[in-house]
Design an enzyme around this catalytic site. Structure first.
Site, short mmCIF file in Angstrom:
data_model
loop_
_atom_site.label_atom_id
_atom_site.label_comp_id
_atom_site.label_asym_id
_atom_site.label_seq_id
_atom_site.Cartn_x
_atom_site.Cartn_y
_atom_site.Cartn_z
N GLU A 60 -19.15 -6.61 10.05
CA GLU A 60 -20.15 -5.88 10.81
C GLU A 60 -21.17 -6.80 11.49
O GLU A 60 -21.61 -6.52 12.60
CB GLU A 60 -20.88 -4.89 9.90
CG GLU A 60 -20.01 -3.75 9.38
CD GLU A 60 -19.24 -4.10 8.12
OE1 GLU A 60 -18.51 -3.24 7.61
OE2 GLU A 60 -19.36 -5.26 7.64
N LYS A 103 0.85 -1.18 0.00
CA LYS A 103 0.00 0.00 0.00
C LYS A 103 0.90 1.24 0.00
O LYS A 103 1.81 1.36 0.81
CB LYS A 103 -0.90 -0.02 1.24
CG LYS A 103 -2.18 0.77 1.09
CD LYS A 103 -3.16 0.46 2.20
CE LYS A 103 -4.46 1.23 2.03
NZ LYS A 103 -5.44 0.93 3.07
N ARG A 162 -25.35 -3.44 7.16
CA ARG A 162 -24.86 -4.79 6.88
C ARG A 162 -25.09 -5.73 8.06
O ARG A 162 -24.88 -6.93 7.95
CB ARG A 162 -23.38 -4.74 6.53
CG ARG A 162 -23.06 -3.70 5.46
CD ARG A 162 -21.63 -3.76 5.03
NE ARG A 162 -21.41 -4.90 4.14
CZ ARG A 162 -20.23 -5.21 3.61
NH1 ARG A 162 -19.17 -4.48 3.89
NH2 ARG A 162 -20.10 -6.26 2.82
#
Length: 629
Positions: A368, A282, A396
């Site tokens: 979640e 990243k 969610r």
């Protein structure tokens, strides 16, 4: 520059004309273009720097858009947008009327599936692969899943389904795990540890490198490399992905085009479910982002030469900061408090809490559903869980909210960040629906603070309430009210009058729209109530205002349908009181990305819009003072 390769790329077809050496050069130009673009507009940064070579390789090898690529999470798709004909519109990224920060089917034929929420790619690509089989079409479906999205249960549900035949048919699905050892926050969970162990296992590495050194430059080298794919189980812990029925290949360097392109060429011709594990970094190629990928995950505009600099302007304290400070203070006062986040430590303001209370902090990853039920389990044992979650992500976990928390009336506090419109992230991340979908659940309380001070007070109020409660607050700062340091609570289910007018109109404001309501009320000489609670609603205050005013106006930064205004109407109907009610809030449409103030004005929820809507309802340019109604 006239000799720029990137300027010659208007579609993936142009990539196929380039030599390998030119593709290497293009990768450097593309990475620099991402740096230059995002530094001007802001947006997701470090994740996109990590997908440059992978994007080039995919569009070079596969026949897109006939071959479907589903990117997950969608914030890693800026290089994809640039190479698929949208380079000249990157200056409009995440701005009103401009390019979305995520893939959108209505933006480009190359965006085969919208993926702003994570972990949906394998399911969608599996559906596309099976559709191709059923329709007799020869094409591939590729799911690129990364940035921690593999921690979500849905990804494994899809793997479990995609790895077996259905009615004798098996889709030609390629899953690419873009493994950058990150989500947004630092990585968590057993899967991340497994992948790290797989890559770094000493026995595997020693055997592999030893064989390379012995066989290098011999005719047996290529044979050994291929043989390794089929014998890696001798040296690597049993690959979980192969147990799902996938042919596993990797890990390989996701920044090495000379490894990526031949590997993808081979996989392109394999049938059935394939799994490619690529390792990327990243922030690759921009040293500041490599060193701090979290800081550079989603920056505002910055000078690429200087990097992100601390602001010299005194900033208002954001609602997220107010929550983070409250959480630490409440944890200091109550040893039973446990803080939970689904992979949003920084975004939800929990960095300091993690530092000060590491044994009471839980980052469960992008999961979640698990987060909500995990909180329920903690509450069953007498602890006091606080789940910090974005409004859009609570969607969610809706079944868990009902079945695991509310049905059992468990003491869980939900801190809902990013409620209402969120600006540049647009419709996929807007928290427009939480009032409607939480207030209809039995046992669930819904609290809407108007400013920073009230946010802290209502967090304490919800925390002390012996049952499930949500406290919703928007992104960014409010009016600048000092939140204080105490843990005082407000009277349960009680609003307050903030202005008493003589114009015959009463505005019932829920949340931060109290302040534009107060502005609008000046020109209308209207009464303004700060309602604070959607549920339990302050019915006594509603009745009092209904009996003394000829028009009630409900105001909320959430969807009108089923929202706080509906709660007021239901109460009036229940007590048999008939009075005109004007419901102001977000319309029944998905609202595009753009500057939040502009969007609110377009929805008529700034002070001028509120006053204009009320005057239009009354059918007169000005209001005459009316005593009573």
């Amino acid at each position: 520059m006239s000799d720029s390769l990137l300027n010659q790329i208007n579609s993936p077809a142009d990539l196929k004309k380039l030599s390998r050496a030119e593709l290497h050069r293009l990768a450097g130009e593309l990475r620099q273009y991402v740096v230059d673009s995002v530094s001007k507009t802001g947006g997701h940064f470090s994740s996109n720097l990590g997908t440059v070579e992978l994007t080039i390789a995919l569009h070079t090898v596969f026949d897109t858009p006939r071959d479907r690529i589903v990117w997950d999470v969608g914030h890693q798709t800026y290089p994809h947008k640039i190479l698929t004909g949208r380079r000249d519109r990157m200056h409009t990224l995440r701005q009103f009327g401009g390019l979305s920060g995520f893939p959108r089917r209505d933006e480009s034929e190359y965006d085969t599936f919208g993926t702003a929420h994570s972990s949906t790619s394998i399911s969608a690509a599996h559906g596309m692969a099976m559709a191709a089989k059923l329709k007799g079409e020869e094409r591939r479906a590729i799911a690129v899943i990364g940035d921690g999205a593999m921690t979500a249960g849905m990804a494994f549900e899809a793997l479990n389904n995609a790895g077996v035949a259905h009615g004798g048919l098996m889709g030609d699905l390629l899953v690419i795990l873009n493994d950058n050892d990150m989500s947004i926050s630092p990585p968590v969970g057993a899967l991340n540890k497994y992948l790290t162990r797989l890559m770094s296992g000493s026995l595997y590495g020693e055997v592999r490198e030893g064989a390379k050194s012995v066989l290098k430059n011999t005719p047996l080298y290529e044979f050994a490399r291929r043989f390794e794919e089929h014998t890696k189980g001798m040296f690597v812990p049993g690959t979980i992905f192969e147990e799902f029925g996938f042919n596993y290949v990797g890990p390989i360097d996701g920044h090495d085009l000379d490894a990526l392109i031949p590997t993808l060429e081979n996989l392109k011709h394999k049938r059935g479910p394939q799994f490619l594990h690529v390792i990327t970094k990243k922030g690759q190629g921009y040293k500041l982002a490599e060193a701090d990928p979290v800081k550079y995950h989603g920056p505002t505009p910055f000078d690429p030469l200087q990097g992100i600099q601390p602001s010299t302007k005194p900033a208002k304290k954001s609602f997220t900061q107010v929550f983070g400070e409250w959480l630490c203070d409440q944890a200091e006062a109550d040893q039973k408090l446990v803080g939970i986040t689904p992979a949003m430590r920084e975004g939800s303001g929990m960095v300091e809490f993690h530092k000060r209370f590491p044994t009471r902090y839980y980052d469960v990853g992008i999961a979640e559903q698990h987060a909500a039920t995990f909180a329920a389990g903690l509450a069953c044992e007498g602890l006091k869980p606080v789940l910090a979650i974005y409004s859009t992500f609570l969607q969610r976990a809706y079944d868990q909210l009902i079945h695991d928390v509310a049905l059992q009336n468990l003491d869980v506090t939900f801190a809902l960040d990013r409620a209402g419109l969120v600006g540049a992230d647009g419709a996929t991340h807007a928290g427009n629906y939480d009032i409607a979908f939480t207030r209809c659940i039995p046992n669930m309380a819904v609290l809407t603070p108007a400013d920073e001070r009230e946010c802290r007070q209502l967090l304490s109020t919800a925390y002390q309430h012996p049952g499930p409660a949500t406290v919703r607050y928007p992104r960014g700062a409010g009016c600048g009210a000092d939140p204080g340091k105490d843990l005082s609570v407000l009277p349960w289910g009680t609003g307050e009058l903030r202005r008493e007018g003589q114009g015959g109109v009463a505005i019932l404001a829920f949340g931060t729209l109290l302040y534009p309501a107060l502005q609008a009320a000046e020109g209308l000489d209207a009464t303004v109530a700060n309602m604070r609670f959607v549920k339990p609603l302050d019915g006594a205050l509603v009745e009092r205002l209904a009996r003394s005013h000829r028009l009630l106006v409900t105001l909320e930064d959430a969807c009108v349908m089923g929202g706080a205004g509906s709660a007021v109407l239901e109460h009036l109907n229940a007590i048999g009181l008939s009075v005109p009610v004007l419901q102001l809030g977000l319309p029944d449409t998905f609202i595009e990305h753009g500057d939040p103030a502009l969007l609110m004005a377009q929805c008529g929820l700034d002070a001028a819009g509120i006053e204009r809507s009320i005057r239009a309802r009354l059918g007169q340019p000005t209001l005459r003072a009316v005593n009573g109604a």
